[in-house]
Design a protein around this motif. Structure first.
Motif, mmCIF file in Angstrom:
data_model
loop_
_atom_site.group_PDB
_atom_site.id
_atom_site.type_symbol
_atom_site.label_atom_id
_atom_site.label_comp_id
_atom_site.label_asym_id
_atom_site.label_seq_id
_atom_site.Cartn_x
_atom_site.Cartn_y
_atom_site.Cartn_z
ATOM 1 N N MET B 361 0.711 -1.022 -0.038
ATOM 2 C CA MET B 361 -0.167 -0.146 0.124
ATOM 3 C C MET B 361 0.930 1.206 -0.058
ATOM 4 O O MET B 361 0.663 2.248 -0.676
ATOM 5 C CB MET B 361 -0.919 0.101 1.211
ATOM 6 C CG MET B 361 -2.157 -0.663 1.165
ATOM 7 S SD MET B 361 -3.227 -0.623 -0.426
ATOM 8 C CE MET B 361 -4.017 0.658 0.232
ATOM 9 N N PHE B 365 1.414 1.296 -4.167
ATOM 10 C CA PHE B 365 0.247 1.881 -4.671
ATOM 11 C C PHE B 365 0.232 3.408 -4.405
ATOM 12 O O PHE B 365 -0.277 3.938 -5.156
ATOM 13 C CB PHE B 365 -1.140 1.129 -3.846
ATOM 14 C CG PHE B 365 -1.217 -0.426 -4.483
ATOM 15 C CD1 PHE B 365 -1.331 -0.489 -5.822
ATOM 16 C CD2 PHE B 365 -1.187 -1.205 -3.844
ATOM 17 C CE1 PHE B 365 -1.487 -1.901 -6.340
ATOM 18 C CE2 PHE B 365 -1.377 -2.601 -4.221
ATOM 19 C CZ PHE B 365 -1.574 -3.037 -5.391
ATOM 20 N N LEU B 366 0.787 3.546 -3.266
ATOM 21 C CA LEU B 366 0.675 5.134 -2.950
ATOM 22 C C LEU B 366 1.534 5.754 -4.095
ATOM 23 O O LEU B 366 1.268 6.854 -4.588
ATOM 24 C CB LEU B 366 1.331 5.449 -1.656
ATOM 25 C CG LEU B 366 1.492 6.777 -1.143
ATOM 26 C CD1 LEU B 366 -0.106 7.110 -0.826
ATOM 27 C CD2 LEU B 366 2.018 6.982 0.117
ATOM 28 N N VAL B 369 -0.311 6.407 -6.997
ATOM 29 C CA VAL B 369 -1.368 7.603 -6.716
ATOM 30 C C VAL B 369 -0.693 8.631 -7.222
ATOM 31 O O VAL B 369 -0.972 9.651 -8.132
ATOM 32 C CB VAL B 369 -1.972 7.650 -5.356
ATOM 33 C CG1 VAL B 369 -2.562 8.948 -5.232
ATOM 34 C CG2 VAL B 369 -2.407 6.268 -5.248
ATOM 35 N N SER B 424 -10.738 6.625 14.419
ATOM 36 C CA SER B 424 -10.117 6.223 13.054
ATOM 37 C C SER B 424 -9.514 7.319 12.200
ATOM 38 O O SER B 424 -9.393 6.776 11.220
ATOM 39 C CB SER B 424 -11.884 5.829 12.585
ATOM 40 O OG SER B 424 -12.759 4.723 13.182
ATOM 41 N N TYR B 427 -7.093 6.330 9.302
ATOM 42 C CA TYR B 427 -7.516 5.377 8.358
ATOM 43 C C TYR B 427 -8.031 6.417 7.215
ATOM 44 O O TYR B 427 -8.453 6.153 6.033
ATOM 45 C CB TYR B 427 -8.415 4.294 8.819
ATOM 46 C CG TYR B 427 -7.769 3.811 9.616
ATOM 47 C CD1 TYR B 427 -6.582 2.917 9.734
ATOM 48 C CD2 TYR B 427 -8.675 3.681 10.930
ATOM 49 C CE1 TYR B 427 -6.041 2.461 10.776
ATOM 50 C CE2 TYR B 427 -8.111 3.022 12.258
ATOM 51 C CZ TYR B 427 -6.953 2.450 11.662
ATOM 52 O OH TYR B 427 -6.097 1.990 12.960
ATOM 53 N N PHE B 428 -8.470 7.656 7.584
ATOM 54 C CA PHE B 428 -9.077 8.463 6.622
ATOM 55 C C PHE B 428 -7.997 8.909 5.647
ATOM 56 O O PHE B 428 -8.344 9.383 4.591
ATOM 57 C CB PHE B 428 -9.657 9.953 7.532
ATOM 58 C CG PHE B 428 -10.994 9.711 8.040
ATOM 59 C CD1 PHE B 428 -11.924 10.064 7.154
ATOM 60 C CD2 PHE B 428 -10.956 9.401 9.302
ATOM 61 C CE1 PHE B 428 -13.405 9.956 7.826
ATOM 62 C CE2 PHE B 428 -12.421 9.017 9.804
ATOM 63 C CZ PHE B 428 -13.243 9.618 9.138
ATOM 64 N N PHE B 430 -6.359 6.879 3.736
ATOM 65 C CA PHE B 430 -6.714 6.000 2.776
ATOM 66 C C PHE B 430 -8.070 6.555 2.041
ATOM 67 O O PHE B 430 -7.903 6.293 0.475
ATOM 68 C CB PHE B 430 -7.120 4.618 3.225
ATOM 69 C CG PHE B 430 -6.012 3.741 3.895
ATOM 70 C CD1 PHE B 430 -4.952 3.345 3.117
ATOM 71 C CD2 PHE B 430 -5.960 3.888 5.174
ATOM 72 C CE1 PHE B 430 -3.952 2.667 3.570
ATOM 73 C CE2 PHE B 430 -4.738 2.828 5.801
ATOM 74 C CZ PHE B 430 -3.803 2.714 4.903
ATOM 75 N N LEU B 431 -8.990 7.065 2.495
ATOM 76 C CA LEU B 431 -10.045 7.428 1.990
ATOM 77 C C LEU B 431 -9.727 8.686 1.286
ATOM 78 O O LEU B 431 -10.146 8.675 -0.005
ATOM 79 C CB LEU B 431 -11.160 7.965 3.091
ATOM 80 C CG LEU B 431 -12.438 8.320 2.552
ATOM 81 C CD1 LEU B 431 -13.072 6.805 2.183
ATOM 82 C CD2 LEU B 431 -13.417 8.725 3.773
ATOM 83 N N MET B 433 -6.852 9.571 -0.166
ATOM 84 C CA MET B 433 -6.036 8.820 -1.374
ATOM 85 C C MET B 433 -7.112 8.418 -2.438
ATOM 86 O O MET B 433 -6.956 8.628 -3.578
ATOM 87 C CB MET B 433 -5.034 7.817 -0.810
ATOM 88 C CG MET B 433 -3.973 8.369 -0.193
ATOM 89 S SD MET B 433 -3.103 9.382 -1.079
ATOM 90 C CE MET B 433 -3.142 10.719 0.153
ATOM 91 N N GLY B 434 -8.017 7.560 -2.108
ATOM 92 C CA GLY B 434 -8.792 6.879 -2.955
ATOM 93 C C GLY B 434 -9.706 7.773 -3.506
ATOM 94 O O GLY B 434 -9.771 7.807 -5.006
ATOM 95 N N VAL B 435 -10.396 8.587 -2.940
ATOM 96 C CA VAL B 435 -11.228 9.592 -3.476
ATOM 97 C C VAL B 435 -10.466 10.474 -4.446
ATOM 98 O O VAL B 435 -10.894 11.002 -5.550
ATOM 99 C CB VAL B 435 -11.965 10.209 -2.427
ATOM 100 C CG1 VAL B 435 -12.763 11.797 -3.114
ATOM 101 C CG2 VAL B 435 -12.891 9.455 -1.691
ATOM 102 N N LEU B 437 -7.690 9.943 -6.040
ATOM 103 C CA LEU B 437 -7.313 9.228 -7.081
ATOM 104 C C LEU B 437 -8.541 9.139 -8.028
ATOM 105 O O LEU B 437 -8.495 9.482 -9.347
ATOM 106 C CB LEU B 437 -6.665 7.595 -6.769
ATOM 107 C CG LEU B 437 -6.353 6.896 -8.046
ATOM 108 C CD1 LEU B 437 -5.035 7.691 -8.612
ATOM 109 C CD2 LEU B 437 -5.929 5.518 -7.292
#
Lengths: 336, 456, 234
Positions: B361, B365-366, B369, B424, B427-428, B430-431, B433-435, B437
């Protein structure tokens, strides 16, 4: 007697665990293969979709447990699975609508879609970690063993015990049922056949009037079902940890490719190929040889081909070898 | 100049953000963000060369990064004499044996026709070779790992300055890429992605578990730095004077001499970490600039034009007599070598090598991104992508905290939902990064700074 | 008025027009061949009639009904069926499944139609459960024809059915096409092998740069000295 002891030893440490691990991989590999065949891209969210489905199954399991509902000797998770599936189906369909359909409509190259699936992988991972956290969780309840090592020894009078966990039997039974239904669906129903036709030859399928939207939707639904079931079985058998699930994506891909990506039946077998070779190559055979060889020849080393640290590396090496010598997979790829 | 305005503006904004961190959080944090931004930029450049110039997907970045890190260990750590004595010879034999196996397999494949016999021959050579290898290396590894396992238990390195490892790391990674490229470059794009991802996992498995080589998960700590240590600096006259000069204003406000000394001491400690990080940042900047100059030159050379031609239409380029396979291999090796440099730089900065921390990750993957966000095919875009994404990755937590507080301001402080969200926060990222991307891929598919083809 | 016709079709793929005021028509039980040199717009004309190409002007009609605005899928419902030049079968599916997919849009029982196809191409019945990928080239072409006929079309369009098949298979294939013709289907085929195509075609059109250059019965075209000289190799 020694021979039987040796066989029981292999059954206990290789055959039974590999069979259940293989089934869990197979369920994942089938849906990866299916998505590759129909949507034509490598779905990198695979492992995390499994953890998503499992997470909701766990949440429902907790809810049912709090209500006092249980299945007695069977794990409560079994009644929670359908609910987990429903939410996962909803999630993949929304994801498809918001994200993937755009690229499909634009006819983007598969690489683009694979990249997009990395985006959804990040998002899915975040959702799982935010909702349930990154920790290791066990959610198994009910009767743990069907056969305990001691009982087996007592019954048979052998030195070696055979342990069969109920999760292993459940895994196997559920896999057989699910996979049978799936292959019946793909081979015998009109919709299933149309999915195979679409995977085989998209243009001709469109000319024949097959509705691509329906095919894609059903593919996602199947993916969600298999992901949730496969993930839950894995979690019941071992434990649920989001990071492990993400990592499981790798042997799942290996299984799908070894079986010939795009070919769900190959992927199904590929799951077992990977599981068995991982365990066969990293098992220490010393005890086995002690049983079958005369005393004078008894080995003094572990007789272990590879240390268990390389468990993952084994499956990846198999994959690399398959890619080199038979890129279409052992079981002939392409075509559902 | 005008056509590069977007580049300049983007970079100014980026630097501004880092300076803001310096002002509001601390300069030490800002500088370590900067350092990692620079390292990320190097990695991104490596990936960008492969993806942007040639359209190759390399999901094995993690593996090359780790190899670069291994290079840092093998170059800088002094050799463990005792370990060499007990097992060095056998290990050298093992290496020779591996080479022998490879060459004899190649020899057989080259000189005999394809047949069952040949396959059995190859299999026999490999099996016999592996058994021999096991016999030779097995006891040696055991005795090497037994040499004071708490501190060494491995062969150690060359004891050279760690800066050399930046080049050695490039060679390590490039060498691995050559082998992988030979094997896997013929594969279709998505197969290549999966294959490289899995191979990088194998590399990590080896580094993690071959303790005699890398100490594995026991980690290697205390690697020598190419820049001064904080402790040494704090004792240096000139440094103290320098700090005093810089902070004259604050110091002059304090009248009590004891308090003044105390304050100065504090400032010197803070200043030393900033100074060290500045040195690192300087070194890294030099690397980034050198790489930028080389890659830009390459991009606009006839070779770069050819690469783009191959990327955009492989068949046509093939038909024109360009050796696509060879060029792909070349670019695969070059890109991976650059990633190897970054891997060595990172271990140099950290001063420790922790094989267990290499996870796809973060290291594969980072980085992807970063490449996509920055703008594939554009080196300035790649560097910017490295900066922007790393910045967001680090600053995601404070941003998330702010957003959570903002959106849950209607809820009570002790509200379970709110507390859960605050728990949490890590873990935001990841959110985000995903959004991020997904948004970039949808609305700006060529990245923040898209590729610009000069038609000259 | 012909049963199925495209009149004065003009259009292309976005850029310049590939066909201009091109007219092609066919009646039931008739075979029409579209001939011409490479790049003459033969396949484009056929695609226009299928609806795979947006026309700037022109009119497509079947049985007196204007279908110019219909999508390809809806034209299939109107009774037009198409056999592409390549990839015209589902190689991974069995013969029977290929036929079933051909009738995907039919709601009623399709066993009867499948039996009709088997009567037309008896070899398919023998191989009904075999995977199409394992069949010979000639058998595959029969599967392709059979799949297209499953919709019970009134018009069958074939895109270069003989491209890349051996002369023996070509003869066999033409026999099959003649059999299909006898079932009162209108057949349009684009062909490179002009001589052979005209030997079974009732009429032919010769297109040059997207326009009708010659047209007439197969015999007329075969005997036309100018056509012979320019397209049939003397």
């Amino acid at each position: 007697m020694d021979i039987i002891n040796a066989i029981v030893l292999l059954l206990n440490y290789i055959f039974v665990p590999a069979l259940s691990y293989g089934s869990q991989l197979a369920l994942g590999a089938i849906f990866v293969s299916l998505i590759y065949g129909i949507l034509r891209f490598a779905y990198f969210t695979a492992g995390d979709l499994m953890s998503f489905g499992t997470m909701f199954t766990i949440l429902f399991t907790w809810y049912f447990q709090s209500l006092g509902i249980s299945l007695g000797v069977l794990p409560t998770a079994l009644i929670a699975i359908p609910f987990g599936i429903i939410i996962t189906i909803f999630y993949v369909l929304v994801k498809d609508k918001l994200v993937f359909s755009y690229y499909r409509f634009k006819k983007s190259p598969p690489v683009m879609l694979a990249m997009v699936s990395i985006g959804t992988m990040f998002v899915t991972q975040a959702i799982v970690r935010i909702v349930i956290g990154p920790f290791d969780r066990r959610f198994f309840d009910g009767e743990k063993f069907i056969l305990k090592a001691n009982e087996f020894k007592e019954i048979t009078g052998l030195n070696e015990g055979l342990t069969i966990k109920s999760t292993q039997v459940i895994t196997l039974l559920v896999t057989i049922i699910v996979v049978s239904i799936l292959f019946w669906f793909l081979n015998k129903t009109k919709t299933g056949k149309s999915m195979r036709a679409y995977s085989d030859n998209e243009d001709l399928a469109l000319l024949s009037g097959i509705d691509p939207k329906k095919v894609v939707m059903i593919t996602w639904v199947i993916a969600a079902i298999l992901a949730t079931i496969g993930g839950t079985l894995y979690g019941l058998d071992k434990s649920f940890k989001p990071f492990t699930y993400f990592n499981n994506m790798l042997p799942i891909f290996a299984a799908a490719i070894v079986g010939g990506i795009g070919n769900p039946f190959g992927a199904f077998l590929g799951g077992y190929v990977i599981a068995f070779s991982e365990i066969l190559l990293t098992y220490a055979y010393r005890k086995f040889f002690v049983y079958i060889l005369p005393e004078s020849l008894e080995p003094n080393s572990l007789i272990q081909l590879l240390s268990t640290d390389y468990k993952f590396a084994v499956s990846f090496s198999i994959l690399v070898i398959v890619l080199l010598f038979r890129p279409s997979g052992i079981f002939k790829g392409k075509v559902l | 100049m005008r056509q590069n305005l977007d580049v300049i503006i983007a970079y100014i904004i980026m630097l501004g953000l880092i300076i803001l961190v310096g002002l509001f959080q601390s300069w030490s944090i800002a500088l370590s963000i900067l350092c990692f931004c620079l390292i990320s930029a190097v990695m991104t450049m490596g990936a960008n060369i492969q993806w942007g110039y040639a359209g190759l997907i390399n999901f094995g970045i993690m593996g090359y990064t780790a190899l670069g890190g291994l290079a840092a260990v093998l170059v800088s750590v002094p050799p463990v004499k005792e370990a060499w004595q007990v097992g060095g010879l056998n290990m050298i034999f093992s290496v020779i044996l591996i080479a022998l196996i490879v060459f004899s397999v190649r020899f057989i494949i080259k000189n005999y026709k394809k047949s069952k016999k040949r396959n059995y021959g190859v299999a026999l050579v490999i099996i016999v070779g592996l058994i021999l290898l096991r016999l030779i290396s097995g006891p040696a590894i055991e005795s090497i790992e037994a040499v004071s396992p708490a501190t060494t238990g491995f062969l150690g390195g060359m004891g050279l300055p760690i800066l050399f490892s930046w080049i050695v790391g490039a060679f390590f990674a490039g060498g691995l890429a050559y082998i992988i490229g030979k094997i896997a470059l013929g594969l279709r794009a998505d197969y290549l992605a999966i294959a490289t991802l899995l191979i990088s996992e194998i590399v990590i498995a080896v580094i993690k578990h071959e303790d005699w080589l890398s100490r594995g998960v026991k980690n290697v700590i205390g690697l020598k730095r190419p820049v001064p240590y904080e402790i040494d600096l704090q004792a240096k006259e000139w440094f103290i004077n320098l700090v005093a000069k810089f902070n004259q204003g604050t110091l002059n406000l304090i009248t009590d001499s004891l308090e003044k000394e105390q304050m100065l001491k504090q400032l010197v400690i803070e200043g030393s970490t900033v100074f060290v990080k500045l040195c690192f940042a300087g070194l890294f900047t030099i690397v980034v600039i050198i790489l930028l100059i080389i890659t830009q030159k390459a991009l606009y050379s006839p070779w770069g034009r050819m690469m783009r031609a191959i990327r955009d239409n492989e068949e046509a380029a093939n038909a024109m007599g360009k050796n696509v396979v060879k060029q792909h291999l070349l670019i695969f090796v070059l890109g991976s070598a650059i990633v190897g440099i970054a891997g060595a730089m990172m271990v140099t900065y950290d001063g420790l090598f922790t094989p267990g921390s290499y996870r796809p990750m973060r290291y594969t993957f980072l980085i992807w991104v970063m490449v996509i966000v920055g703008g594939s095919g554009n080196n300035f875009g790649a560097v910017l992508g490295g900066f922007a994404v790393w910045f967001l990755w680090i600053e995601a937590a404070p941003i998330a905290l702010f957003l959570i507080n903002f959106f849950t301001s209607g809820l009570e402080e002790t509200n379970a939902f709110r507390l859960h969200l605050i728990d949490s926060i890590p873990y935001f990222r990841f959110l985000m990064m995903g959004v991020g991307l997904l948004l970039i891929m949808r609305y700006r598919p060529k990245g923040i700074l898209p590729e610009k083809i000069k038609h000259s | 008025m012909a049963f199925f016709s495209g009149e004065n079709m003009t259009g292309g793929y976005g850029g310049a027009d590939i066909i201009s005021s091109c007219t092609i028509s066919v009646n039931r039980g008739e075979i029409v061949a579209i001939l011409g040199p490479n790049g003459a717009g033969k396949s484009t004309a056929m695609k226009a009639m299928l609806g795979l190409l947006n026309l700037k002007s022109g009119k497509i009609s079947i049985d007196g009904k204007d279908i110019s605005k219909l999508t390809p899928q809806n034209r299939v419902r109107e009774g037009i069926s198409f056999v592409p030049q390549t990839k015209n079968v589902f190689t991974g599916l069995s013969v029977q499944e290929n036929l079933e997919m051909g009738a995907f849009l039919r709601e009623e029982r399709i066993e009867e139609i499948i039996n009709e196809i088997y009567e037309l191409f008896p070899v398919l019945k023998e191989k009904s459960s075999q995977i199409v990928g394992e069949l010979s080239g000639g058998q595959r072409q029969q599967v392709a024809l059979g799949r297209a006929l499953m919709t019970k079309p009134t018009v069958l369009m074939l895109d270069e059915p003989t491209a890349g098949v051996s002369p023996i298979v070509m003869d066999e294939l033409f026999d099959h096409i003649l059999k299909v013709k006898k079932t009162n289907v209108a057949i349009i085929m684009v062909e490179q092998n002009a001589k052979q195509a005209l030997s079974i075609a009732d009429r032919g059109y010769v297109l040059v740069t997207g326009e009708n250059k010659f047209s007439g019965t197969g015999k007329e075209l075969l005997n036309d000295p100018e056509v012979r000289r320019s397209f049939l190799g003397g």
